[in-house]
Design a protein around this motif. Structure first.
Motif, short mmCIF file in Angstrom:
data_model
loop_
_atom_site.label_atom_id
_atom_site.label_comp_id
_atom_site.label_asym_id
_atom_site.label_seq_id
_atom_site.Cartn_x
_atom_site.Cartn_y
_atom_site.Cartn_z
N VAL A 1 0.83 -1.21 0.00
CA VAL A 1 0.00 0.00 0.00
C VAL A 1 0.87 1.25 0.00
CG1 VAL A 1 -1.62 1.36 1.38
CG2 VAL A 1 -2.01 -1.09 1.06
N SER A 2 1.83 1.31 0.91
CA SER A 2 2.68 2.51 1.01
C SER A 2 3.57 2.65 -0.21
CB SER A 2 3.52 2.45 2.29
OG SER A 2 4.27 1.24 2.35
N ALA A 3 4.09 1.53 -0.72
CA ALA A 3 4.96 1.60 -1.91
C ALA A 3 4.18 2.06 -3.13
CB ALA A 3 5.59 0.23 -2.18
N SER A 4 2.95 1.56 -3.30
CA SER A 4 2.13 1.97 -4.45
C SER A 4 1.83 3.46 -4.39
CB SER A 4 0.82 1.18 -4.47
OG SER A 4 1.05 -0.20 -4.62
N ALA A 5 1.50 3.96 -3.20
CA ALA A 5 1.21 5.39 -3.05
C ALA A 5 2.45 6.23 -3.33
CB ALA A 5 0.68 5.67 -1.65
N LEU A 6 3.60 5.79 -2.82
CA LEU A 6 4.84 6.55 -3.00
C LEU A 6 5.28 6.55 -4.46
CD1 LEU A 6 7.17 8.12 -1.74
CD2 LEU A 6 8.27 5.94 -1.19
N MET A 7 5.22 5.39 -5.10
CA MET A 7 5.69 5.29 -6.49
C MET A 7 4.75 5.96 -7.47
SD MET A 7 7.61 1.60 -6.89
CE MET A 7 6.27 0.58 -6.26
N SER A 8 3.50 6.23 -7.05
CA SER A 8 2.58 6.93 -7.94
C SER A 8 3.03 8.35 -8.22
CB SER A 8 1.17 6.95 -7.33
OG SER A 8 1.13 7.80 -6.18
N ALA A 9 3.93 8.89 -7.38
CA ALA A 9 4.43 10.25 -7.57
C ALA A 9 5.65 10.29 -8.49
CB ALA A 9 4.79 10.86 -6.21
#
Length: 431
Positions: A339-347
């Motif tokens: 969850v955190s990796a997906s949110a971070l990499m979306s940027a």
């Protein structure tokens, strides 16, 4: 916040103000994307539990069944790469509906397949279309939600994995036992059609990214995304994330039964309990990543994953409560990381490259997962009694890849923060 589907381009990057709540339209988008992800994931996951029934009724070998499973992953990986060049050239809603329609057709073909060849072709068709849908969904999330809300959004959308495990798979097996192995696919077609109708009627066009497009052709756009050094860091991170998860999964049930001494009757309860915990952990991890920092939650999830995996893969005969506890902790760690990796990499991607970047990332994830499963199969050896040997080596490899991923994500987090500061500086209006 304005109730609009057309978020400004800079909204995808960290903004100067922090929204505290979702609008009604955003709630709809999150819900419909979560349901859509549920159908995609269930279509992929339900095939493995149906293996025994398929092998018997279609008179196929385990090797042939393996090709049916892997056909989806490899066709999805190929289609994601091919779709990357034009993923940013169209309204994302239209693109989503086109690929979702193809996915529904492929699933219907599975539900009507009379033999092995027909089922294999159906899985290829389903993979070609279904493999791109996740990347389009994440591009939509990045377009419509600012960075400060993305952790919560990713948490809810990725909760579809846990829901499919808790509700989807048991229900699908019940339907298959009652009406045959075709029935779960036909039921999924019905759910998917209703979901598609809701998207047609209520989702607004998503076209803000079209204003940022250049004259670059599809192949040139793909080459640009594949050659950008910042994007390559994100692709490397997703390779490492996929490798760890897919190395453990293929042999998890066999290890639980034959090495840990858990009965087949207790196995569904383990999946049920861990799935429920993952349903709770997903949204919670998303909320905490928005409040405390996405890399911080990723790092804690990674530490939990490394410690528990290192212990779990070396365990012998164990009581049910301990196996349950270890599985829950592994799922909490894995869910927090994803969850955190997906949110971070979306940027990472620029607004004009989001669709292409997400498509390539999806492709890389699919292929990496498939190769990781193959590698795990080469390492693990099953004795005549059923006990798995060298599963501890799989655990050590997962720990190693998790540690490397922490380093990779650290640099990605630093780059995202620098990008946020630059964006804030350029948007400040001088007095």
């Amino acid at each position: 916040m304005k109730d609009s589907n057309q978020a400004p381009a800079e909204a995808a990057d960290p903004a100067t103000r922090t929204p505290q709540a979702f609008t009604r339209y955003q709630v709809f988008v999150v819900a419909i994307l979560a349901i859509l992800q549920f159908t995609i994931i269930l279509d992929f996951m339900v095939l493995s539990p149906l293996g025994a029934q398929l092998i018997k009724e279609l008179s196929i070998t385990p090797k042939q069944f393996g090709w049916v499973v892997s056909a989806y992953a490899f066709s999805a990986g190929a289609s994601g790469l091919l779709a990357a060049g034009f993923a940013d050239k169209f309204d994302r809603k239209k693109l989503l509906l086109i690929f979702y329609a193809g996915f529904i057709v492929g699933t219907l073909m599975c539900g009507l397949a009379p033999d092995y060849v027909s089922l294999l072709v159906a899985r290829i068709v389903t993979g070609v279309f279904g493999g791109v849908i996740g990347s389009i969904s994440f591009a939509i999330i990045t377009d419509l939600f600012p960075m400060q809300l993305r952790g919560r959004v990713m948490g809810f959308v990725q909760m579809a994995f846990a829901v499919s495990q808790v509700m989807g798979i048991p229900l699908s097996l019940y339907i298959a036992n009652a009406w045959g192995w075709h029935a779960p696919f036909l039921a999924l077609v019905g759910i998917s059609i209703v979901t598609a109708i809701a998207i047609v009627l209520y989702m607004k066009p998503i076209t803000a990214h079209l204003q940022l497009q250049t004259e670059r052709k599809a192949f040139g756009h793909l080459v640009h995304v594949l050659s950008d050094r910042h994007y390559l860091k994100g692709f490397a991170a997703i390779v490492l994330l996929a490798t760890g998860g897919f190395m453990l999964m293929p042999f998890a049930s066999a290890f639980t039964v034959y090495n840990l001494g858990i009965s087949l009757e207790d196995l569904p309860m383990i999946y049920m309990v861990t799935g429920v915990c993952a349903m709770i952990a997903g949204p919670l991890a998303g909320k905490l990543s928005d409040q405390l920092g996405k890399y911080k939650i990723f790092a804690w999830g990674s530490v939990i994953t490394m410690i528990v995996t290192g212990i779990y893969c070396t365990m012998g005969i164990s009581p049910l409560w301990l196996v349950l506890l270890m599985n829950v902790l592994i799922f909490i760690g894995a869910t927090s990381r994803m969850v955190s990796a997906s949110a971070l990499m979306s940027a990472i991607p620029e607004p004009a490259d989001r669709g292409a970047y997400m498509s390539v990332q999806s492709s890389v994830q699919q292929v990496s997962g498939g190769l990781a499963s193959v590698l795990a199969g080469l390492i693990v050896v099953q004795t005549p009694s059923g006990t798995l040997q060298h599963y501890d080596l799989i655990g050590y490899l997962v720990v190693l890849t998790t540690l490397i991923t922490m380093g990779t994500m650290y640099y990605i987090n630093r780059a995202v923060n620098q990008k946020a500061k630059q964006t804030a500086a350029t948007t400040v209006v001088p007095a």
